[in-house]
Design an enzyme around this catalytic site. Structure first.
Site, PDB file in Angstrom:
ATOM      1  CG  HIS A 291      -7.989   2.932  -1.980  1.00 46.68           C
ATOM      2  ND1 HIS A 291      -7.147   3.365  -2.986  1.00 46.68           N
ATOM      3  CD2 HIS A 291      -7.691   1.640  -1.759  1.00 46.68           C
ATOM      4  CE1 HIS A 291      -6.378   2.363  -3.345  1.00 46.68           C
ATOM      5  NE2 HIS A 291      -6.686   1.304  -2.626  1.00 46.68           N
ATOM      6  CG  ASP A 292      -5.194   1.064   0.615  1.00 43.61           C
ATOM      7  OD1 ASP A 292      -6.065   0.879   1.482  1.00 43.61           O
ATOM      8  OD2 ASP A 292      -4.935   0.228  -0.275  1.00 43.61           O
TER       9      ASP A 292
ATOM     10  CG  ASP B  87      -8.328  -1.787  -3.352  1.00 44.49           C
ATOM     11  OD1 ASP B  87      -7.109  -1.569  -3.492  1.00 44.49           O
ATOM     12  OD2 ASP B  87      -8.836  -2.068  -2.244  1.00 44.49           O
TER      13      ASP B  87
ATOM     14  CG  HIS C  31      -1.883  -1.163   1.163  1.00 45.11           C
ATOM     15  ND1 HIS C  31      -1.609  -2.387   1.734  1.00 45.11           N
ATOM     16  CD2 HIS C  31      -3.097  -1.269   0.601  1.00 45.11           C
ATOM     17  CE1 HIS C  31      -2.633  -3.186   1.520  1.00 45.11           C
ATOM     18  NE2 HIS C  31      -3.549  -2.542   0.837  1.00 45.11           N
TER      19      HIS C  31
ATOM     20  CG  HIS D  24      -2.310   0.005  -4.013  1.00 45.89           C
ATOM     21  ND1 HIS D  24      -2.822  -1.018  -4.784  1.00 45.89           N
ATOM     22  CD2 HIS D  24      -3.260   0.307  -3.099  1.00 45.89           C
ATOM     23  CE1 HIS D  24      -4.037  -1.322  -4.355  1.00 45.89           C
ATOM     24  NE2 HIS D  24      -4.324  -0.530  -3.337  1.00 45.89           N
TER      25      HIS D  24
END
Length: 192
Positions: A42-43, A173, A1, A5
């Site tokens: 998102h991460d 994802d 992550h 990514h």
């Protein structure tokens, strides 16, 4: 992550909504912007562990988010804080109407929370319930209702749009599993 990514997921999300013809027929510009922001964030600040580990060790992040979608809540919170700060370089949403900013914020949070693997089957079932009975997609990419007549893009309710965006981010994802095995292995190694 990591940043790679984030870039991969953002690219995959943008490609997905474009190739599937959602970009110009089903989603507004604000919804596309929210989706891209969610893909990027998102991460954000992901420590490389999972939620169960965070809860088990009683990490500060787990306590802060009451053991619920710990890493996803943290990514959303910290990322959205960047976007609302005093720094004009990161507060690019300030020119939007308040209602648009709220819609983006709500959409980004919902989309990021959908990436929690504990939500996988809920997201999948929600998508199937909303779209399988209602639509089918022809090879042309056009939507048709279950009876076979052409459907108008404006048939999507705000709830259906959110379900579609959540599933699109989830696919983006997890999309690295769709590439050839040698490429997939490289992605997995880069996430470690």
């Amino acid at each position: 992550h990591n940043n790679t990514h984030a870039a991969d997921v953002t690219h995959r999300f943008a490609a997905f909504i474009t190739v599937c013809r959602m970009r110009f027929s089903l989603l507004s510009d604000v919804e596309v912007l929210a989706g891209l922001i969610a893909a990027i964030l998102h991460d954000y600040l992901h420590p490389g562990t999972n939620n169960a580990f965070q809860v088990r060790v009683k990490s500060t992040v787990a306590v802060l988010h009451n053991d619920i979608h710990v890493l996803e809540n943290h990514s959303a919170m910290k990322g959205l804080m960047l976007l609302r700060g005093d720094n004009s370089e990161t507060n690019f949403l300030s020119t939007l109407r308040r209602s648009e900013r709220k819609n983006i914020r709500d959409t980004v949070i919902s989309m990021i929370l959908a990436t929690d693997m504990s939500e996988h089957f809920n997201v999948l079932e929600s998508f199937k319930a909303k779209f399988f009975p209602k639509f089918r997609v022809a090879k042309s990419g056009r939507f048709f209702n279950a009876a076979g007549s052409k459907s108008s893009p404006d048939l999507l309710s705000p709830e259906e749009t959110l379900v579609l965006l959540r599933m699109s981010l989830k696919c983006a994802d997890l999309g690295h599993v769709t590439v050839p095995p040698e490429v997939h292995k490289l992605w997995v190694r880069s996430l470690q």
